[in-house]
Design a protein around this motif. Structure first.
Motif, short mmCIF file in Angstrom:
data_model
loop_
_atom_site.label_atom_id
_atom_site.label_comp_id
_atom_site.label_asym_id
_atom_site.label_seq_id
_atom_site.Cartn_x
_atom_site.Cartn_y
_atom_site.Cartn_z
N ALA A 294 58.24 13.65 11.51
CA ALA A 294 58.92 14.79 12.13
C ALA A 294 60.39 14.44 12.34
O ALA A 294 60.74 13.31 12.70
CB ALA A 294 58.27 15.11 13.46
N THR A 295 61.24 15.40 12.07
CA THR A 295 62.67 15.19 12.28
C THR A 295 63.16 16.11 13.39
O THR A 295 62.65 17.22 13.57
CB THR A 295 63.47 15.48 10.99
OG1 THR A 295 63.21 16.82 10.57
CG2 THR A 295 63.06 14.51 9.89
N THR A 296 64.14 15.65 14.13
CA THR A 296 64.69 16.45 15.22
C THR A 296 66.07 16.97 14.89
O THR A 296 66.66 17.72 15.65
CB THR A 296 64.77 15.60 16.50
OG1 THR A 296 65.53 14.42 16.25
CG2 THR A 296 63.37 15.23 16.98
N GLN B 13 64.31 12.93 5.33
CA GLN B 13 62.90 13.26 5.25
C GLN B 13 62.15 12.05 4.70
O GLN B 13 62.57 11.46 3.71
CB GLN B 13 62.66 14.47 4.32
CG GLN B 13 63.23 15.76 4.85
CD GLN B 13 62.48 16.24 6.09
OE1 GLN B 13 61.29 16.00 6.23
NE2 GLN B 13 63.19 16.90 6.99
#
Length: 135
Positions: free
Chosen positions: A65-67, A73
């Motif tokens: 998951a990226t914020t 990615q």
């Protein structure tokens, strides 16, 4: 061509991977032989090998998951790990530890011998393939 080589060596590769994993589990049991309330673990090699061969190269993919949109990615695969079971001791211990050193030593040695024989077999298969290519 590569697919045929992979298919020819796949069974031994899966067997060696499972043997190496079992060696890690058995060595963890031996390392925790004096740890109170430690429960000895192991897995059934033959059913795990059957399951690994049936699944083939299927593995689960996990993405991070990226914020932020600027994060890279990333994706990883999870190796199919055998189902670890708890070993039932023949003689219980007062401190709750279920590791029996005699059983662990026998299983460790037996697994090591099977691992070595697997290496010998895969080495012979490679030599046979090389001799077929060279002639």
């Amino acid at each position: 061509m590569v697919d045929k080589l992979d298919a020819a060596l796949r069974f031994q590769q899966e067997a060696l991977n499972l043997r190496a994993r079992r060696q890690e589990v058995l060595s963890a049991n031996i390392a925790h032989s004096d740890t109170p309330n430690y429960k000895a673990r192991d897995f059934d090699f033959s059913s795990s090998l059957t399951q690994a061969m049936a699944q083939g190269r299927q593995s689960q993919s996990v993405s991070m998951a990226t914020t932020s949109a600027r994060h890279i990615q990333a994706e990883s695969t999870i190796a199919n790990d055998p189902d670890l079971l708890y070993r039932v001791p023949t003689q219980s211990s007062i401190d709750g530890n279920t590791v029996e050193m005699d059983v662990e030593r026998v299983n460790f040695t037996d697994n090591a011998i099977h691992y070595e024989s697997g290496l010998t077999i895969i080495g012979a298969q490679i030599k046979t393939m090389l001799s077929a290519v060279q002639q």
